[in-house]
Design a protein around this motif. Structure first.
Motif, PDB file in Angstrom:
ATOM      1  N   SER A   1       0.634  -0.909  -0.003  1.00  0.00           N
ATOM      2  CA  SER A   1      -0.314  -0.163   0.083  1.00  0.00           C
ATOM      3  C   SER A   1       0.914   1.141  -0.194  1.00  0.00           C
ATOM      4  CB  SER A   1      -1.067  -0.224   1.354  1.00  0.00           C
ATOM      5  OG  SER A   1      -0.078  -0.028   2.395  1.00  0.00           O
ATOM      6  N   CYS A   2       0.585   2.196  -0.392  1.00  0.00           N
ATOM      7  CA  CYS A   2       1.098   3.510  -0.336  1.00  0.00           C
ATOM      8  C   CYS A   2      -0.360   4.244  -1.109  1.00  0.00           C
ATOM      9  CB  CYS A   2       1.399   3.957  -1.759  1.00  0.00           C
ATOM     10  SG  CYS A   2       2.649   5.073  -2.399  1.00  0.00           S
ATOM     11  N   THR A   3       0.433   5.220   0.250  1.00  0.00           N
ATOM     12  CA  THR A   3      -0.251   6.308   1.305  1.00  0.00           C
ATOM     13  C   THR A   3       0.605   7.690   0.475  1.00  0.00           C
ATOM     14  OG1 THR A   3      -1.611   4.896   2.616  1.00  0.00           O
ATOM     15  CG2 THR A   3      -1.700   7.403   2.079  1.00  0.00           C
ATOM     16  N   ASN A   4       0.240   8.680  -0.427  1.00  0.00           N
ATOM     17  CA  ASN A   4       1.382  10.190   0.056  1.00  0.00           C
ATOM     18  C   ASN A   4       2.157   9.467  -0.177  1.00  0.00           C
ATOM     19  OD1 ASN A   4      -1.417  11.743  -0.286  1.00  0.00           O
ATOM     20  ND2 ASN A   4      -1.249  11.295   1.946  1.00  0.00           N
ATOM     21  N   GLY A   5       2.861   8.838  -0.437  1.00  0.00           N
ATOM     22  CA  GLY A   5       4.410   8.428  -0.693  1.00  0.00           C
ATOM     23  C   GLY A   5       5.356   7.566   0.037  1.00  0.00           C
TER      24      GLY A   5
END
Length: 177
Positions: free
Chosen positions: A72-76
């Motif tokens: 998962s990738c959230t805001n970098g």
């Protein structure tokens, strides 16, 4: 606006996993056979509990051999978690994408130094996914605990589209060449 994407990748069963399953089954059958012997020939009534424990252990350990990885990738910030038996979650990695020093397709990245530690998360034995556009990618970064590390993973095109805007300027320029 938040950038978010996640991907679930199931681990393919290897020969080692099949051997673990076989050992678990053999151990459970052995415990059941021993408990039957203890009950019938030795008259030990407490041994009636052993088969129930063996059957519970059989199902529990077989369930824990089902492994999935969640990217998962959230805001970098890229997070990689290992999920055992769809119930137990273990955080493997959390790193800011801007800290990547190298990023690209695995076949196009430079060879690693022998002096540097090589930490591989979910690269070997992990299925790529059903989609044709998922390829193995490589990222190199400095980890606070392990030093210089590299990561092999198979992000989907959606996950890559969330990762790539947060890459450093140098990596973006290299990617555009």
């Amino acid at each position: 606006m938040d950038y978010f994407a996640e991907q679930l990748v199931k681990k393919e069963n290897s020969t080692k996993d099949d051997m673990k399953r076989a050992c678990i089954i053999v151990i459970a059958i052995t415990i059941i056979a021993i408990s039957i012997f203890l009950i019938v020939f030795m008259g030990i009534a407490i041994a009636i509990i052993l088969p129930f424990g063996a059957i519970w252990g059989l199902f529990y350990f077989l369930k824990m051999l089902r492994v999935e990885y969640e990217y998962s990738c959230t805001n970098g910030i890229l997070d990689i978690d290992k999920i055992l038996g769809k119930s137990k979650r273990k955080e493997m990695l959390s790193i800011e994408v801007k800290n990547f020093t190298v990023y690209g397709k695995a076949g196009t990245c430079p060879e690693e130094d022998e002096d540097n530690a090589l930490v591989t998360f979910s690269a070997i034995g992990i299925s790529v996914s059903n989609s044709q556009d998922d390829e193995e990618y490589y990222a190199e970064f400095e980890h606070p605990d392990y030093g210089k590390c590299c990561l092999y993973f198979t992000p989907s095109s959606e996950l890559r589209s969330v990762i790539e805007p947060f890459l450093s300027r140098e990596l973006k320029m290299q990617k555009n060449k």
